[in-house]
Design a protein around this motif. Structure first.
Motif, PDB file in Angstrom:
ATOM      1  N   LEU A 161       0.873  -1.173   0.000  1.00 15.43           N
ATOM      2  CA  LEU A 161       0.000   0.000   0.000  1.00 15.43           C
ATOM      3  C   LEU A 161       0.914   1.227   0.000  1.00 15.43           C
ATOM      4  CD1 LEU A 161      -2.760   1.381   0.233  1.00 15.43           C
ATOM      5  CD2 LEU A 161      -2.624   1.059   2.706  1.00 15.43           C
ATOM      6  N   ALA A 162       0.865   2.001  -1.080  1.00 19.86           N
ATOM      7  CA  ALA A 162       1.838   3.074  -1.256  1.00 19.86           C
ATOM      8  C   ALA A 162       1.178   4.333  -1.799  1.00 19.86           C
ATOM      9  CB  ALA A 162       2.950   2.617  -2.206  1.00 19.86           C
ATOM     10  N   ASP A 163       1.823   5.462  -1.538  1.00 19.19           N
ATOM     11  CA  ASP A 163       1.386   6.722  -2.130  1.00 19.19           C
ATOM     12  C   ASP A 163       2.565   7.345  -2.880  1.00 19.19           C
ATOM     13  OD1 ASP A 163       3.035   7.816  -0.193  1.00 19.19           O
ATOM     14  OD2 ASP A 163       1.400   8.562   1.061  1.00 19.19           O
ATOM     15  N   ALA A 164       2.407   8.599  -3.278  1.00 13.12           N
ATOM     16  CA  ALA A 164       3.428   9.241  -4.099  1.00 13.12           C
ATOM     17  C   ALA A 164       4.759   9.418  -3.383  1.00 13.12           C
ATOM     18  CB  ALA A 164       2.914  10.600  -4.579  1.00 13.12           C
ATOM     19  N   THR A 165       4.790   9.263  -2.059  1.00 10.22           N
ATOM     20  CA  THR A 165       6.046   9.397  -1.314  1.00 10.22           C
ATOM     21  C   THR A 165       6.904   8.139  -1.392  1.00 10.22           C
ATOM     22  OG1 THR A 165       5.149   8.577   0.803  1.00 10.22           O
ATOM     23  CG2 THR A 165       4.861  10.929   0.313  1.00 10.22           C
ATOM     24  N   ALA A 166       6.352   7.048  -1.873  1.00  9.27           N
ATOM     25  CA  ALA A 166       7.084   5.777  -1.903  1.00  9.27           C
ATOM     26  C   ALA A 166       8.178   5.806  -2.962  1.00  9.27           C
ATOM     27  CB  ALA A 166       6.118   4.626  -2.169  1.00  9.27           C
ATOM     28  N   ASP A 167       9.237   5.066  -2.706  1.00 10.47           N
ATOM     29  CA  ASP A 167      10.356   4.937  -3.639  1.00 10.47           C
ATOM     30  C   ASP A 167      10.048   3.790  -4.603  1.00 10.47           C
ATOM     31  OD1 ASP A 167      12.742   4.250  -4.929  1.00 10.47           O
ATOM     32  OD2 ASP A 167      13.977   4.745  -3.194  1.00 10.47           O
ATOM     33  N   PRO A 168       9.888   4.078  -5.913  1.00 10.36           N
ATOM     34  CA  PRO A 168       9.524   3.010  -6.857  1.00 10.36           C
ATOM     35  C   PRO A 168      10.585   1.916  -6.967  1.00 10.36           C
ATOM     36  CG  PRO A 168      10.078   5.040  -8.021  1.00 10.36           C
ATOM     37  CD  PRO A 168       9.974   5.391  -6.574  1.00 10.36           C
ATOM     38  N   VAL A 169      11.834   2.261  -6.729  1.00 14.10           N
ATOM     39  CA  VAL A 169      12.903   1.253  -6.761  1.00 14.10           C
ATOM     40  C   VAL A 169      12.666   0.234  -5.644  1.00 14.10           C
ATOM     41  CG1 VAL A 169      15.368   0.832  -6.536  1.00 14.10           C
ATOM     42  CG2 VAL A 169      14.549   2.846  -7.786  1.00 14.10           C
ATOM     43  N   GLN A 170      12.356   0.714  -4.445  1.00  8.93           N
ATOM     44  CA  GLN A 170      12.118  -0.171  -3.314  1.00  8.93           C
ATOM     45  C   GLN A 170      10.818  -0.961  -3.486  1.00  8.93           C
ATOM     46  OE1 GLN A 170      12.318   2.081   0.335  1.00  8.93           O
ATOM     47  NE2 GLN A 170      14.432   2.723   0.014  1.00  8.93           N
ATOM     48  N   VAL A 171       9.781  -0.299  -3.953  1.00  6.63           N
ATOM     49  CA  VAL A 171       8.488  -0.988  -4.132  1.00  6.63           C
ATOM     50  C   VAL A 171       8.646  -2.137  -5.126  1.00  6.63           C
ATOM     51  CG1 VAL A 171       6.131  -0.772  -4.972  1.00  6.63           C
ATOM     52  CG2 VAL A 171       7.085   1.005  -3.489  1.00  6.63           C
ATOM     53  N   ALA A 172       9.315  -1.875  -6.247  1.00  2.02           N
ATOM     54  CA  ALA A 172       9.522  -2.923  -7.245  1.00  2.02           C
ATOM     55  C   ALA A 172      10.337  -4.080  -6.664  1.00  2.02           C
ATOM     56  CB  ALA A 172      10.212  -2.346  -8.473  1.00  2.02           C
ATOM     57  N   ALA A 173      11.395  -3.746  -5.930  1.00  3.15           N
ATOM     58  CA  ALA A 173      12.241  -4.783  -5.334  1.00  3.15           C
ATOM     59  C   ALA A 173      11.456  -5.641  -4.353  1.00  3.15           C
ATOM     60  CB  ALA A 173      13.435  -4.136  -4.633  1.00  3.15           C
ATOM     61  N   ASP A 174      10.555  -5.019  -3.608  1.00 10.35           N
ATOM     62  CA  ASP A 174       9.785  -5.768  -2.612  1.00 10.35           C
ATOM     63  C   ASP A 174       8.746  -6.667  -3.283  1.00 10.35           C
ATOM     64  OD1 ASP A 174      11.336  -4.399  -0.860  1.00 10.35           O
ATOM     65  OD2 ASP A 174       9.733  -3.137  -0.051  1.00 10.35           O
TER      66      ASP A 174
END
Length: 438
Positions: free
Chosen positions: A245-258
């Motif tokens: 569950l993410a918003d615009a503050t999330a790091d896309p590099v980290q989200v993709a890795a997770d």
């Protein structure tokens, strides 16, 4: 790579029917494992050896792993890996002892002489299943063994598939972790036949277990369903899953890795992103393409991330995202939003919640101190992860004096007669009559 579902324009009482989730048809698999389980019950060790050759393509010299093999595995363990495992064990044990363990005895006086107590006792013997297929989950050994030990289980056995590359022995890291934990009863038996071995017992080889825990493939799960009642089980765990569950503050590099971290478990693993930011979806999609191609598990990842069980869900705002997350009831739920801790407090359905950018799911898979044996497939609506409590059974202890029985007895008789059970009322009445005649 992820298919996109947009629910931002609708508000529902329940989003579960429109969210990504794959089919996990356990009932069909039950028909396949039933003859395997019956064969183990009837033929014992001969059936186990036959199925090892059929399914694992190896004939183990010993179905019970010799002590020397356990010792050798620990001796050969890489020192850095051993240090990592020991720290994971330490952290998991601290959480079990300080957070999960409950009082073994509690009681309350309901009236003078009317005492009800509850005693928590461990099951006597547990069979732990450890997968050894695409990913030999040595971490699952400690996730099962440590809470069972803290609960006080006196007999712990492990079953894990034999491997042809190790001459019929299980994966050596699995053996080394078992040895580190002091578990010397390990069987080179995998699949549904391992569940049947624990459920029925195999004379001269493996005593019957009271309970079986640990994840496995669909045939392991089907065997658990088939034999539940003959033996206790922890859960019917399906393929692993993550929801971020993410918003615009999330790091896309980290989200993709997770998302990748859980998708690589299995082609059926689920990876779901829920966000109110279309820009984040685009950035994560780009990152997935880049990161997946760098990994040795890319074929498995592509199957998982493009499957019906995975996707990006666009919501109107984080309030709607919380509703979606609660309806999905993820095994692993990451909160990567502003005020992540406050958002986490509004989650009611999840196996485990990972708060903020510095608590990725792989931390929980190994060394956070939490359990990684968690409910899947939406079962977090009603069940919990494996803990010390999972290995305990509660027994009520009823202790009434004669005076306390006399005080409540007439009410019990009235209730019993209303249910047309005069024998119940009689069992109370004779005691009251005897006491009055003294």
């Amino acid at each position: 790579m992820l298919r996109i579902l947009d629910v931002s324009g609708e508000r529902r009482d329940d989003y579960s029917s429109v969210l990504p989730r794959g089919c996990f048809d356990v009932e069909t698999a039950v028909a396949a494992v039933e003859p395997i389980c019956h064969a183990v019950a009837e033929e014992g060790e001969a059936a186990l050896r036959r199925f090892a050759e059929q399914f694992d393509h190896v004939s183990p010299e010993h179905l019970r792993v010799p002590q020397q093999a356990l010792d050798d595995a620990l001796e050969a363990m890489d020192p850095e890996l051993r240090a990592a495992v020991e720290e994971s064990i330490r952290r998991r044990r601290v959480v079990c002892e300080e957070v999960e363990r409950e009082e073994h005895w509690r009681s309350v006086d309901l009236a003078p002489g009317a005492n009800i107590g509850q005693v928590l006792l461990p099951v006597s013997r547990v069979g732990l299943y450890v997968p050894g297929g695409l990913a030999p989950l040595a971490s699952t050994v400690l996730m099962n063994v440590v809470p069972a030990q803290v609960a006080g289980v006196s007999s712990i056995a492990i079953a894990t598939p034999p491997q042809a590359e190790f001459r019929g022995l299980p994966n050596p890291t699995i053996l080394a972790v078992a040895r580190l934990l002091g578990v010397d009863e390990v069987y080179a038996v995998g699949g549904a036949q391992a569940i049947a071995m624990f459920a029925y017992g195999v004379g001269g080889l493996c005593p019957k277990a009271d309970m079986i825990t640990g994840p496995g493939n669909i045939y392991v799960v089907a065997a658990k369903r088939l034999l539940r009642g003959r033996v206790g089980i922890d859960a019917e765990a399906g393929p692993t899953e993550i929801l971020v569950l993410a918003d615009a503050t999330a790091d896309p590099v980290q989200v993709a890795a997770d998302l990748i971290s859980q998708a690589e478990h299995d082609p059926m693993a689920g990876a779901v992103l829920v966000t109110d930011s279309r820009e984040l979806v685009e950035a994560v999609q780009s990152e997935l393409e880049t990161q997946v191609d760098q990994l040795a598990t890319k074929q498995r990842l592509k199957a998982s991330l493009t499957g019906e069980q995975s996707g990006a869900v666009i919501v109107a705002d984080i309030d709607q995202g919380i509703d979606v997350a609660n309806d999905y009831a993820a095994e692993h739920l990451e909160i990567q939003t502003a005020a992540a801790a406050a958002v986490a407090r509004r989650i009611t359905n999840a196996g485990a919640i990972f708060v903020g950018p510095h608590a990725p799911v792989p931390l929980g898979d190994y060394s956070a101190g939490s359990t990684h044996v968690l409910p899947t497939g939406g079962a977090a609506h009603f069940s919990s992860g494996l803990s010390v409590r999972s290995f305990m059974k509660a027994i009520h202890v009823i202790d009434y004096t004669a005076a306390a029985l006399q005080e409540i007895g007439p009410k019990v008789e009235t209730f019993a007669m209303a249910e047309n059970l005069p024998g119940h009322a009689h069992a109370i009445a004779v005691r009251i009559d005897q006491e009055e005649q003294r």
